[in-house]
Design a protein around this motif. Structure first.
Motif, PDB file in Angstrom:
ATOM      1  N   GLN A 105       0.831  -1.200   0.000  1.00 20.48           N
ATOM      2  CA  GLN A 105       0.000   0.000   0.000  1.00 20.48           C
ATOM      3  C   GLN A 105       0.868   1.254   0.000  1.00 20.48           C
ATOM      4  O   GLN A 105       0.546   2.248  -0.666  1.00 20.48           O
ATOM      5  N   ALA A 106       1.970   1.225   0.739  1.00 19.18           N
ATOM      6  CA  ALA A 106       2.883   2.372   0.759  1.00 19.18           C
ATOM      7  C   ALA A 106       3.409   2.657  -0.641  1.00 19.18           C
ATOM      8  O   ALA A 106       3.551   3.819  -1.046  1.00 19.18           O
ATOM      9  N   GLU A 107       3.682   1.607  -1.388  1.00 24.13           N
ATOM     10  CA  GLU A 107       4.165   1.778  -2.756  1.00 24.13           C
ATOM     11  C   GLU A 107       3.046   2.244  -3.680  1.00 24.13           C
ATOM     12  O   GLU A 107       3.290   3.021  -4.616  1.00 24.13           O
ATOM     13  N   MET A 108       1.819   1.807  -3.409  1.00 22.65           N
ATOM     14  CA  MET A 108       0.693   2.163  -4.273  1.00 22.65           C
ATOM     15  C   MET A 108       0.274   3.625  -4.113  1.00 22.65           C
ATOM     16  O   MET A 108      -0.215   4.231  -5.069  1.00 22.65           O
ATOM     17  N   ILE A 109       0.451   4.193  -2.924  1.00 19.57           N
ATOM     18  CA  ILE A 109      -0.008   5.574  -2.719  1.00 19.57           C
ATOM     19  C   ILE A 109       1.093   6.592  -2.967  1.00 19.57           C
ATOM     20  O   ILE A 109       0.866   7.797  -2.848  1.00 19.57           O
ATOM     21  N   VAL A 110       2.291   6.123  -3.341  1.00 20.24           N
ATOM     22  CA  VAL A 110       3.432   7.028  -3.451  1.00 20.24           C
ATOM     23  C   VAL A 110       3.211   8.095  -4.522  1.00 20.24           C
ATOM     24  O   VAL A 110       3.743   9.196  -4.431  1.00 20.24           O
ATOM     25  N   GLU A 111       2.398   7.803  -5.541  1.00 21.34           N
ATOM     26  CA  GLU A 111       2.140   8.803  -6.577  1.00 21.34           C
ATOM     27  C   GLU A 111       1.129   9.854  -6.121  1.00 21.34           C
ATOM     28  O   GLU A 111       0.986  10.900  -6.762  1.00 21.34           O
ATOM     29  N   HIS A 112       0.443   9.601  -5.018  1.00 18.40           N
ATOM     30  CA  HIS A 112      -0.604  10.512  -4.551  1.00 18.40           C
ATOM     31  C   HIS A 112      -0.166  11.374  -3.371  1.00 18.40           C
ATOM     32  O   HIS A 112      -0.737  12.444  -3.148  1.00 18.40           O
ATOM     33  N   VAL A 113       0.804  10.902  -2.594  1.00 22.31           N
ATOM     34  CA  VAL A 113       1.200  11.639  -1.389  1.00 22.31           C
ATOM     35  C   VAL A 113       2.707  11.820  -1.337  1.00 22.31           C
ATOM     36  O   VAL A 113       3.468  10.943  -1.761  1.00 22.31           O
ATOM     37  N   ASN A 114       3.109  12.957  -0.836  1.00 25.99           N
ATOM     38  CA  ASN A 114       4.516  13.255  -0.592  1.00 25.99           C
ATOM     39  C   ASN A 114       4.711  13.259   0.920  1.00 25.99           C
ATOM     40  O   ASN A 114       4.402  14.240   1.597  1.00 25.99           O
ATOM     41  N   VAL A 115       5.151  12.121   1.457  1.00 26.98           N
ATOM     42  CA  VAL A 115       5.264  11.963   2.908  1.00 26.98           C
ATOM     43  C   VAL A 115       6.449  12.774   3.419  1.00 26.98           C
ATOM     44  O   VAL A 115       7.599  12.525   3.051  1.00 26.98           O
ATOM     45  N   LEU A 116       6.161  13.742   4.278  1.00 22.83           N
ATOM     46  CA  LEU A 116       7.191  14.599   4.852  1.00 22.83           C
ATOM     47  C   LEU A 116       7.626  14.126   6.234  1.00 22.83           C
ATOM     48  O   LEU A 116       8.761  14.357   6.641  1.00 22.83           O
ATOM     49  N   LYS A 117       6.704  13.480   6.955  1.00 21.79           N
ATOM     50  CA  LYS A 117       7.002  13.034   8.319  1.00 21.79           C
ATOM     51  C   LYS A 117       6.080  11.866   8.668  1.00 21.79           C
ATOM     52  O   LYS A 117       4.927  11.831   8.267  1.00 21.79           O
ATOM     53  N   LEU A 118       6.634  10.917   9.407  1.00 19.25           N
ATOM     54  CA  LEU A 118       5.845   9.802   9.932  1.00 19.25           C
ATOM     55  C   LEU A 118       5.906   9.872  11.458  1.00 19.25           C
ATOM     56  O   LEU A 118       6.988   9.811  12.039  1.00 19.25           O
ATOM     57  N   ILE A 119       4.748  10.029  12.074  1.00 21.09           N
ATOM     58  CA  ILE A 119       4.637  10.059  13.529  1.00 21.09           C
ATOM     59  C   ILE A 119       4.307   8.645  14.006  1.00 21.09           C
ATOM     60  O   ILE A 119       3.221   8.130  13.732  1.00 21.09           O
ATOM     61  N   HIS A 120       5.251   8.024  14.711  1.00 17.57           N
ATOM     62  CA  HIS A 120       5.050   6.660  15.197  1.00 17.57           C
ATOM     63  C   HIS A 120       4.616   6.724  16.659  1.00 17.57           C
ATOM     64  O   HIS A 120       5.420   7.033  17.543  1.00 17.57           O
ATOM     65  N   LEU A 121       3.342   6.465  16.902  1.00 22.45           N
ATOM     66  CA  LEU A 121       2.805   6.452  18.259  1.00 22.45           C
ATOM     67  C   LEU A 121       3.153   5.112  18.900  1.00 22.45           C
ATOM     68  O   LEU A 121       2.668   4.061  18.470  1.00 22.45           O
ATOM     69  N   VAL A 122       3.999   5.157  19.910  1.00 19.98           N
ATOM     70  CA  VAL A 122       4.535   3.937  20.524  1.00 19.98           C
ATOM     71  C   VAL A 122       3.857   3.698  21.866  1.00 19.98           C
ATOM     72  O   VAL A 122       3.832   4.569  22.733  1.00 19.98           O
ATOM     73  N   CYS A 123       3.304   2.502  22.016  1.00 20.74           N
ATOM     74  CA  CYS A 123       2.661   2.115  23.272  1.00 20.74           C
ATOM     75  C   CYS A 123       3.200   0.738  23.650  1.00 20.74           C
ATOM     76  O   CYS A 123       2.866  -0.258  23.003  1.00 20.74           O
ATOM     77  N   PRO A 124       4.056   0.645  24.677  1.00 21.00           N
ATOM     78  CA  PRO A 124       4.704  -0.619  24.993  1.00 21.00           C
ATOM     79  C   PRO A 124       3.765  -1.673  25.565  1.00 21.00           C
ATOM     80  O   PRO A 124       4.105  -2.857  25.574  1.00 21.00           O
ATOM     81  N   SER A 125       2.594  -1.255  26.025  1.00 20.26           N
ATOM     82  CA  SER A 125       1.664  -2.198  26.646  1.00 20.26           C
ATOM     83  C   SER A 125       0.516  -2.533  25.698  1.00 20.26           C
ATOM     84  O   SER A 125      -0.355  -1.706  25.438  1.00 20.26           O
ATOM     85  N   GLU A 126       0.548  -3.760  25.183  1.00 18.25           N
ATOM     86  CA  GLU A 126      -0.531  -4.208  24.306  1.00 18.25           C
ATOM     87  C   GLU A 126      -1.851  -4.275  25.065  1.00 18.25           C
ATOM     88  O   GLU A 126      -2.914  -3.967  24.519  1.00 18.25           O
TER      89      GLU A 126
END
Length: 210
Positions: A105-126
């Protein structure tokens, strides 16, 4: 190679229950940001439509919908918001959550979006994230968040299919945020990261309009 065209975008990324939708919705209320949740687009489909039935077949089991179907529905939603001027690319920084959910999906949307930043929300407790999802199921009447078997399968799908998306983007593009604080505290951390990105977006747009 990353795209240099398409909508300037910030991705909200994290496991189920990490708070992507909550933080995205808050950001979407701030002028200059437009939030689009792929999950909200899916839930907006009519349940008796062929696409609605297809999406429900997968989501009710905690599985990812087929990539072609996912991207097609997401893109149609994007086009509708743009046509109605709800989203103004020349003014707004796009905030996406719920897509991409795997590397294809990341490869499929690459023509539509120019990703400038990825915010990774990290939660150690499942378990903490599962608790959030149960509360959300009650509050928002979301059946896919109420079944523990489905929830656990969603986490397994995340580990196997979605987490590898992080390796698709350059490490310097990724900012990790502790998702275990209060919504306001998490928002503050996110704003520290995305405000400079928004400023750069405005500066670029202003330059292009000269």
């Amino acid at each position: 190679m990353m795209a240099t065209k398409g909508y300037d975008t910030v991705l909200l990324f994290g496991a189920p229950g990490a708070g992507k939708g909550t933080q995205g919705a808050i950001l979407g209320q701030i002028p200059g940001f437009f939030h689009l949740s792929c999950g909200d687009v899916f839930r907006g489909l009519h349940m008796n439509s062929p696409e609605g039935r297809e999406i429900y077949k997968y989501s009710s089991q905690g599985k990812l919908a087929p990539n072609d179907l996912t991207v097609r529905i997401w893109k149609r939603g994007m086009d509708a918001f743009t046509t109605r001027s709800d989203y103004k690319p020349e003014e707004d920084l796009l905030v996406l959550d719920g897509i991409p959910r795997n590397v294809e999906q990341a490869e499929m949307i690459v023509e539509h979006v120019n990703v400038l930043k990825l915010i990774h929300l990290v939660c150690p407790s499942e378990e903490a994230m599962m608790h959030r999802m149960r509360r959300r199921a009650i509050r928002e009447n979301r059946a896919d968040d109420a079944n523990e078997t489905v929830i656990r399968h969603r986490f397994e799908v995340y580990r196997q299919e979605t987490y590898p998306v992080l390796d698709h983007y350059p490490s310097e593009m990724i900012s990790e945020i502790n998702a275990m604080g209060s919504p306001a505290e998490v928002l503050q951390q996110i704003l520290n990261v995305v405000v400079p990105v928004q400023n750069e977006h405005f500066a670029k747009i202003g330059h292009e309009m000269l």
